[in-house]
Design a protein around this motif. Structure first.
Motif, short mmCIF file in Angstrom:
data_model
loop_
_atom_site.label_atom_id
_atom_site.label_comp_id
_atom_site.label_asym_id
_atom_site.label_seq_id
_atom_site.Cartn_x
_atom_site.Cartn_y
_atom_site.Cartn_z
N GLN A 113 33.83 6.72 -5.22
CA GLN A 113 34.49 5.94 -6.20
C GLN A 113 33.55 5.50 -7.23
OE1 GLN A 113 35.50 2.40 -4.06
NE2 GLN A 113 37.13 3.31 -2.74
N ASN A 114 32.45 5.36 -6.93
CA ASN A 114 31.17 5.08 -8.11
C ASN A 114 29.91 6.02 -7.74
OD1 ASN A 114 30.00 3.99 -10.06
ND2 ASN A 114 29.80 2.08 -9.25
N ILE A 115 29.45 6.47 -8.87
CA ILE A 115 28.02 6.96 -8.69
C ILE A 115 27.11 6.51 -9.75
CG2 ILE A 115 26.73 9.02 -8.83
CD1 ILE A 115 29.06 10.62 -7.93
N ARG A 116 26.07 5.72 -9.57
CA ARG A 116 25.30 5.18 -10.51
C ARG A 116 23.75 5.27 -10.10
NH1 ARG A 116 27.38 -0.12 -8.69
NH2 ARG A 116 25.94 -0.81 -6.92
N LYS A 117 22.93 5.29 -11.37
CA LYS A 117 21.26 5.50 -10.91
C LYS A 117 20.99 4.38 -10.40
CE LYS A 117 17.52 6.65 -13.56
NZ LYS A 117 16.98 7.00 -14.82
N VAL A 118 20.04 4.56 -9.37
CA VAL A 118 19.38 3.43 -8.78
C VAL A 118 17.87 3.45 -9.09
CG1 VAL A 118 18.50 2.58 -6.31
CG2 VAL A 118 20.70 3.81 -6.59
N ALA A 119 17.72 2.03 -9.50
CA ALA A 119 16.16 2.03 -9.77
C ALA A 119 15.07 2.46 -9.08
CB ALA A 119 15.96 0.44 -10.29
N ASP A 120 14.21 3.03 -9.30
CA ASP A 120 13.11 3.69 -8.59
C ASP A 120 12.23 2.30 -8.29
OD1 ASP A 120 11.28 5.42 -7.23
OD2 ASP A 120 10.36 6.01 -9.08
N ALA A 121 12.13 2.22 -6.81
CA ALA A 121 11.33 0.98 -6.24
C ALA A 121 9.79 1.59 -5.92
CB ALA A 121 11.99 0.64 -4.89
N THR A 122 9.51 2.62 -6.07
CA THR A 122 7.97 3.02 -5.86
C THR A 122 7.20 2.63 -6.88
OG1 THR A 122 9.18 5.35 -5.71
CG2 THR A 122 6.68 5.38 -5.74
N PRO A 123 6.05 1.93 -6.24
CA PRO A 123 5.14 1.19 -7.15
C PRO A 123 4.31 2.27 -7.73
CG PRO A 123 4.63 0.98 -4.88
CD PRO A 123 5.69 1.91 -4.78
N THR A 124 3.89 1.64 -9.05
CA THR A 124 3.05 2.60 -10.16
C THR A 124 2.04 3.44 -9.42
OG1 THR A 124 3.57 0.70 -11.73
CG2 THR A 124 1.84 2.51 -12.34
N TRP A 125 1.36 3.14 -8.51
CA TRP A 125 0.13 3.64 -7.90
C TRP A 125 0.63 4.95 -7.02
CZ3 TRP A 125 0.38 3.97 -2.84
CH2 TRP A 125 1.07 3.10 -2.00
N GLY A 126 2.02 4.51 -6.56
CA GLY A 126 2.67 5.73 -5.74
C GLY A 126 3.18 6.83 -6.60
N ARG A 127 3.78 6.31 -7.89
CA ARG A 127 4.34 7.55 -8.65
C ARG A 127 3.00 8.25 -9.49
NH1 ARG A 127 7.94 3.34 -10.26
NH2 ARG A 127 6.55 2.79 -11.95
N ALA A 128 1.88 7.48 -9.33
CA ALA A 128 0.76 8.31 -10.13
C ALA A 128 0.31 9.13 -9.06
CB ALA A 128 -0.20 7.06 -10.40
N GLY A 129 0.08 8.64 -7.88
CA GLY A 129 -0.14 9.67 -6.75
C GLY A 129 0.47 10.89 -6.54
N ILE A 130 1.80 10.80 -6.71
CA ILE A 130 2.69 11.89 -6.98
C ILE A 130 2.57 12.83 -7.92
CG2 ILE A 130 4.98 12.75 -7.08
CD1 ILE A 130 5.85 10.18 -5.40
N VAL A 131 2.24 12.29 -9.16
CA VAL A 131 1.92 13.03 -10.30
C VAL A 131 0.82 13.79 -10.25
CG1 VAL A 131 1.57 12.99 -12.76
CG2 VAL A 131 3.37 11.59 -12.04
N ASP A 132 -0.38 13.07 -9.76
CA ASP A 132 -1.68 13.59 -9.20
C ASP A 132 -1.48 14.90 -8.37
OD1 ASP A 132 -4.53 13.92 -9.98
OD2 ASP A 132 -4.68 13.02 -7.61
N GLN A 133 -0.70 14.58 -7.61
CA GLN A 133 -0.61 15.71 -6.17
C GLN A 133 0.15 16.92 -6.91
OE1 GLN A 133 1.62 14.25 -2.82
NE2 GLN A 133 -0.25 15.05 -1.50
N MET A 134 1.10 16.74 -7.54
CA MET A 134 2.03 17.77 -8.14
C MET A 134 1.17 18.73 -9.39
SD MET A 134 4.61 17.87 -6.45
CE MET A 134 5.79 18.96 -7.19
N SER A 135 0.44 17.92 -10.03
CA SER A 135 -0.43 18.67 -10.94
C SER A 135 -1.63 19.35 -10.44
CB SER A 135 -1.01 17.62 -12.13
OG SER A 135 -1.84 16.64 -11.60
N THR A 136 -1.97 19.09 -9.10
CA THR A 136 -3.08 19.84 -8.83
C THR A 136 -2.55 20.89 -7.82
OG1 THR A 136 -3.40 18.37 -7.01
CG2 THR A 136 -4.84 17.98 -8.70
N ARG A 137 -1.45 21.29 -7.59
CA ARG A 137 -0.96 22.36 -6.88
C ARG A 137 -1.33 23.59 -7.50
NH1 ARG A 137 4.66 21.09 -3.66
NH2 ARG A 137 3.84 19.27 -2.57
N PHE A 138 -1.14 23.94 -8.65
CA PHE A 138 -1.44 25.14 -9.31
C PHE A 138 -2.84 25.52 -9.69
CE2 PHE A 138 3.32 24.19 -10.20
CZ PHE A 138 3.66 25.13 -9.57
#
Length: 138
Positions: A113-138
């Motif tokens: 019936q409805n599809i809507r965007k859910v706010a990201d509940a990941t803390p800032t330090w968690g998002r920073a860790g994910i970005v760091d991990q993804m940028s060091t893969r290559f």
């Protein structure tokens, strides 16, 4: 010496050596201006051509098909997924199939019936860790 004569002299590498410094600088300036002018003109033409092609070849938005609910007791709660603002029928079909697989029923028994965007509940330090991990893969 006018510009047309100077450009004729620039066509022969041996005559360039006989020119004075002022004539050489004027020839270089004319060559640069002509080259840049032609390039910019071509890029502007390509930009308008791409814009024109985009308006002609763009898909027209289709009217959303009205879904009729199936008279069963198994209906999924409103699904909250991160979805772009577009009405993408393929994405809705994939979400319906995933919900049906999770519920163990047919996708015909699931009504979204409805599809809507859910706010990201990941803390800032968690998002920073994910970005760091993804940028060091290559």
């Amino acid at each position: 010496m006018n510009i047309a004569e100077l450009m004729k002299l620039f066509g022969n590498p041996e005559t360039i050596k006989s020119l004075g410094m002022g004539d050489k600088m004027m020839g270089v300036g004319v060559t640069v201006i002509l080259g840049m002018g032609i390039t910019v003109t071509a890029l502007i033409f390509i930009q308008f051509l791409i814009g024109f092609m985009t308006t002609i070849l763009a898909e027209k938005p289709k009217a959303a098909a009205a879904s009729t609910p199936v008279p069963t007791n198994t209906q999924a709660a409103p699904v909250q997924e991160e979805v772009a603002a577009t009405n993408d029928e393929e994405l809705v079909a994939v979400i319906a199939a995933a919900v049906a697989a999770h519920l163990g029923t047919s996708s015909n028994n699931v009504v979204i019936q409805n599809i809507r965007k859910v706010a990201d509940a990941t803390p800032t330090w968690g998002r920073a860790g994910i970005v760091d991990q993804m940028s060091t893969r290559f």
